[in-house]
Design a protein around this motif. Structure first.
Motif, PDB file in Angstrom:
ATOM      1  N   ILE A  46       0.795  -1.225  -0.067  1.00 57.12           N
ATOM      2  CA  ILE A  46       0.143   0.104   0.009  1.00 57.12           C
ATOM      3  C   ILE A  46       0.990   1.199  -0.021  1.00 57.12           C
ATOM      4  O   ILE A  46       0.647   2.170  -0.807  1.00 57.12           O
TER       5      ILE A  46
ATOM      6  N   LEU B  41       1.069   4.267  -2.779  1.00 57.07           N
ATOM      7  CA  LEU B  41       0.921   5.658  -2.472  1.00 57.07           C
ATOM      8  C   LEU B  41       1.756   6.381  -3.346  1.00 57.07           C
ATOM      9  O   LEU B  41       1.828   7.478  -3.761  1.00 57.07           O
TER      10      LEU B  41
ATOM     11  N   ASP C 100      -2.916   3.856 -13.174  1.00 56.68           N
ATOM     12  CA  ASP C 100      -3.117   3.601 -11.906  1.00 56.68           C
ATOM     13  C   ASP C 100      -3.665   2.394 -11.661  1.00 56.68           C
ATOM     14  O   ASP C 100      -3.511   1.738 -10.832  1.00 56.68           O
TER      15      ASP C 100
ATOM     16  N   ALA D 208      -2.158  -0.381  -9.064  1.00 57.46           N
ATOM     17  CA  ALA D 208      -3.052  -0.829  -8.002  1.00 57.46           C
ATOM     18  C   ALA D 208      -2.930  -2.408  -7.804  1.00 57.46           C
ATOM     19  O   ALA D 208      -2.808  -3.050  -6.978  1.00 57.46           O
TER      20      ALA D 208
ATOM     21  N   THR E  91      -0.973  -4.516  -4.960  1.00 61.69           N
ATOM     22  CA  THR E  91      -1.701  -5.146  -3.806  1.00 61.69           C
ATOM     23  C   THR E  91      -1.659  -6.664  -4.080  1.00 61.69           C
ATOM     24  O   THR E  91      -1.703  -7.173  -3.045  1.00 61.69           O
TER      25      THR E  91
ATOM     26  N   THR F  93      -7.585   9.362  -5.225  1.00 63.61           N
ATOM     27  CA  THR F  93      -7.378   7.895  -5.624  1.00 63.61           C
ATOM     28  C   THR F  93      -6.501   7.451  -4.283  1.00 63.61           C
ATOM     29  O   THR F  93      -6.731   6.382  -3.702  1.00 63.61           O
TER      30      THR F  93
ATOM     31  N   THR G 131      -7.710   4.888  -1.644  1.00 61.51           N
ATOM     32  CA  THR G 131      -6.845   3.591  -1.202  1.00 61.51           C
ATOM     33  C   THR G 131      -6.626   3.518   0.300  1.00 61.51           C
ATOM     34  O   THR G 131      -6.695   2.453   0.873  1.00 61.51           O
TER      35      THR G 131
ATOM     36  N   THR H 169      -9.909   1.565 -11.026  1.00 63.53           N
ATOM     37  CA  THR H 169      -8.884   1.513 -10.223  1.00 63.53           C
ATOM     38  C   THR H 169      -9.630   1.348  -8.808  1.00 63.53           C
ATOM     39  O   THR H 169      -9.078   0.419  -7.901  1.00 63.53           O
TER      40      THR H 169
ATOM     41  N   VAL I 243      -8.830  -1.893  -6.071  1.00 64.89           N
ATOM     42  CA  VAL I 243      -8.411  -1.661  -4.528  1.00 64.89           C
ATOM     43  C   VAL I 243      -9.382  -2.382  -3.817  1.00 64.89           C
ATOM     44  O   VAL I 243      -9.051  -2.620  -2.821  1.00 64.89           O
TER      45      VAL I 243
END
Length: 432
Positions: free
Chosen positions: A81, A85, A182, A186, A190, A295, A299, A351, A355
């Motif tokens: 995560i 970011l 993105d 993601a 993840t 975004t 998240t 996105t 997530v």
């Protein structure tokens, strides 16, 4: 491995989010639309997730408030995560300075200038693929190319909806495979996999779909007239950084190095061609990162909600449902695909869908022994399939608005997303 007792009630926060977001979207899009606004973007996704987080915090009274905060912090503090970011921030800065430097317009015009008139429609598809891969945004690609596609339709006597759908298909191809999209960020982070590995897995699914789409479009184009594409102004220096970034990403260079190099190259290209000053460069990077804030907040909120749902047995409940209805590794992959598609249909944002589905998908991956690269590929690909088809998603709404037609009129001609769905099924069936 999920060991908690299944508890379907723990999924209530997701239900609350869907009712708020999907419900308001349907209401303002179809029941009481507001002129000039897209219904699914009136209710802020951040507000909807914030309310869902409050609901999650109110569950499981056996845990104190401080213990729940600690559970949330563990979810937010996960290595993947955190990396995600940081990449969002750099991708935002890259997107901002690339646009301000004139890179997006130059690369589009450069490619448009080399299309033979008789292959305008298949050429638009290829350009959509390349630009979206380079820019990392399907919406940006659609915004640049749809007005040109509309003119191609007029000049060549082609169906306008076909031309617009062609651009949308190319844009979704590039968005799915781009290293700076993105959705890619993601999906890979993840699941804890390298972008180059996910790209290779994705490419084996996306390429056959793209080739078949291209064949269909070539046959269609041959039935029409050759279209004089005209003359488009471009600056090779402004377009060059996109090609360099694309090559670096495909080679497998670390994404932070790729994005950092891209930012520096666009800074130099912009200053050299006079499209940027140092002041406007830093301002554009700031604007780009600001565009990623929603975004990033989503998240963080989803990571918090997901941690609480996992702790309360929600993921175990989903896993139990999938075990009951889907058997074996192939069943697990089918479950991940269906989950992602449903999340995208509900949120109208690929996105956000990734997530939301990612932590559950990771649990399924561990339980069924699925290759994480395959899971990341399914998350990204299935979210792009759904996002490229739903008539209330940003992609089709913007394309329809620019072309002056209904988003529903585009749907029958979205050859690439439909073929991509077919090859996803094939990839699952032949998986060993």
């Amino acid at each position: 491995m999920e060991t908690r007792k299944p508890n379907g009630k723990a999924l209530l926060p997701i239900v609350v989010f869907l009712i708020l977001y999907l419900g308001s979207g349907i209401y303002f899009e179809y029941i009481r639309p507001i002129e000039g606004q897209m219904g699914f973007y009136i209710m802020s996704v951040v507000v909807a997730f914030s309310i869902a987080l409050i609901v999650a915090m109110m569950q499981n009274r056996s845990l104190s408030f401080d213990e729940k905060i600690h559970i949330c912090s563990q979810g937010i503090g996960d290595d993947n995560i955190t990396i995600m970011l940081f990449i969002f921030l750099m991708a935002g800065a890259f997107s901002g300075i690339a646009k301000e430097a004139g890179g997006a317009v130059s690369i589009a015009n450069l490619l448009l200038s080399i299309i033979p008139g008789g292959f305008a429609i298949p050429g638009m598809f290829l350009i959509g693929c390349l630009i979206s891969m380079a820019m990392g945004t399907s919406v940006g690609t659609i915004s640049v190319l749809v007005p040109i596609a509309a003119q191609v339709a007029v000049n060549g006597g082609f169906n306008l909806a076909v031309c617009v759908a062609t651009v949308v298909g190319g844009a979704m191809f590039g968005d799915n495979l781009s290293f700076i999209s993105d959705t890619t960020i993601a999906a890979t982070n993840t699941q804890g996999v390298e972008m180059k590995d996910k790209f290779r897995t994705n490419f084996r699914i996306a390429l056959p779909a793209a080739v078949l789409t291209l064949i269909i479009l070539i046959i269609y184009a041959l039935r029409g007239n050759a279209v004089p594409m005209g003359s488009y102004d471009y600056n090779i220096i402004q377009a060059l950084p996109y090609f360099i970034v694309l090559v670096m990403a495909i080679v497998g260079i670390n994404v932070f190095i790729v994005l950092g190099t891209g930012i520096v190259l666009f800074l130099l290209a912009g200053v050299a061609t006079g499209s940027l000053t140092f002041v406007s460069a830093f301002t554009s990077m700031g604007n780009g990162t600001s565009g990623m804030f929603e975004t990033m907040i989503v998240t963080i909120l989803v990571a918090s909600i997901g941690s609480l749902i996992r702790e309360n047995g929600g993921f175990a409940a989903i896993l139990a449902f999938i075990k009951k209805h889907f058997s074996g590794k192939k069943g697990g992959m089918a479950g991940i695909s269906l989950l992602t598609i449903l999340m995208d249909i509900a949120t109208a944002n690929n996105t956000v869908a990734i997530v939301m589905a990612a932590p559950i998908a990771r649990t399924i991956t561990e339980e069924y022994g699925i290759d994480p690269k395959k899971t990341a590929s399914l998350l990204d690909t299935c979210s792009c399939i759904a996002q490229g088809i739903i008539p209330y998603g940003a992609q089709l709404l913007i394309a329809a608005s620019l072309a002056g037609i209904s988003s529903m009129a585009i749907i029958p001609f979205l050859f690439y997303p439909y073929l991509l769905a077919v090859f996803v099924v094939v990839s699952i069936v032949i998986e060993k």
